[in-house]
Scaffold this active site. Structure first.
Site, PDB file in Angstrom:
ATOM      1  N   ARG A  82       7.586   2.938  -6.381  1.00 18.04           N
ATOM      2  CA  ARG A  82       8.537   3.002  -5.286  1.00 18.04           C
ATOM      3  C   ARG A  82       8.287   1.974  -4.189  1.00 18.04           C
ATOM      4  NH1 ARG A  82       6.665   8.031  -1.797  1.00 18.04           N
ATOM      5  NH2 ARG A  82       8.051   6.981  -0.403  1.00 18.04           N
ATOM      6  N   ASP A  83       7.469   0.958  -4.480  1.00 17.98           N
ATOM      7  CA  ASP A  83       7.166  -0.015  -3.431  1.00 17.98           C
ATOM      8  C   ASP A  83       7.101  -1.432  -3.989  1.00 17.98           C
ATOM      9  OD1 ASP A  83       6.532  -0.923  -0.882  1.00 17.98           O
ATOM     10  OD2 ASP A  83       4.388  -0.668  -1.203  1.00 17.98           O
ATOM     11  N   ILE A  84       8.096  -1.831  -4.745  1.00 16.74           N
ATOM     12  CA  ILE A  84       8.124  -3.180  -5.293  1.00 16.74           C
ATOM     13  C   ILE A  84       8.675  -4.114  -4.223  1.00 16.74           C
ATOM     14  CG2 ILE A  84       9.113  -4.698  -7.054  1.00 16.74           C
ATOM     15  CD1 ILE A  84       9.156  -2.254  -8.898  1.00 16.74           C
ATOM     16  N   LYS A  85       7.926  -5.156  -3.937  1.00 17.95           N
ATOM     17  CA  LYS A  85       8.334  -6.103  -2.885  1.00 17.95           C
ATOM     18  C   LYS A  85       9.269  -7.164  -3.458  1.00 17.95           C
ATOM     19  CE  LYS A  85       5.291  -4.521   0.172  1.00 17.95           C
ATOM     20  NZ  LYS A  85       5.037  -3.186  -0.310  1.00 17.95           N
TER      21      LYS A  85
END
Length: 86
Positions: A82-85
């Protein structure tokens, strides 16, 4: 502790070694949070761009392909990131 042990069981059973995925080392809980211990990378995205200054299109395509491979492996193992940059 119950939530921590549930997460530990899930992560231990699902994390598979892959060259494009950070290593998972463990988990512990504090008073108000659960902490997942993972491999520390040499650079984050901002640091990488500060060092590189210019990135060739072919390199960007290669990096994006590696990200897609890693996300694919996670999804195959029913793991959501849930934290792909960008």
């Amino acid at each position: 502790k119950f939530i921590e042990s549930c997460i530990k069981i899930i992560l231990n059973s699902k994390i598979v070694p892959h060259k494009n995925i950070c290593r998972y080392y463990g988990i512990f809980s504090g008073e108000e949070a659960v902490y997942v211990i993972m491999e520390r990378l040499q650079l984050n995205l901002v640091q990488f761009l500060q060092v590189k200054k210019y990135v060739k299109v072919s390199d960007v395509k290669s990096y994006f392909y590696q990200i897609c491979l890693a996300v694919s492996i996670l999804h195959e193992n029913c793991i959501m990131h849930r934290d792909i940059k960008p």
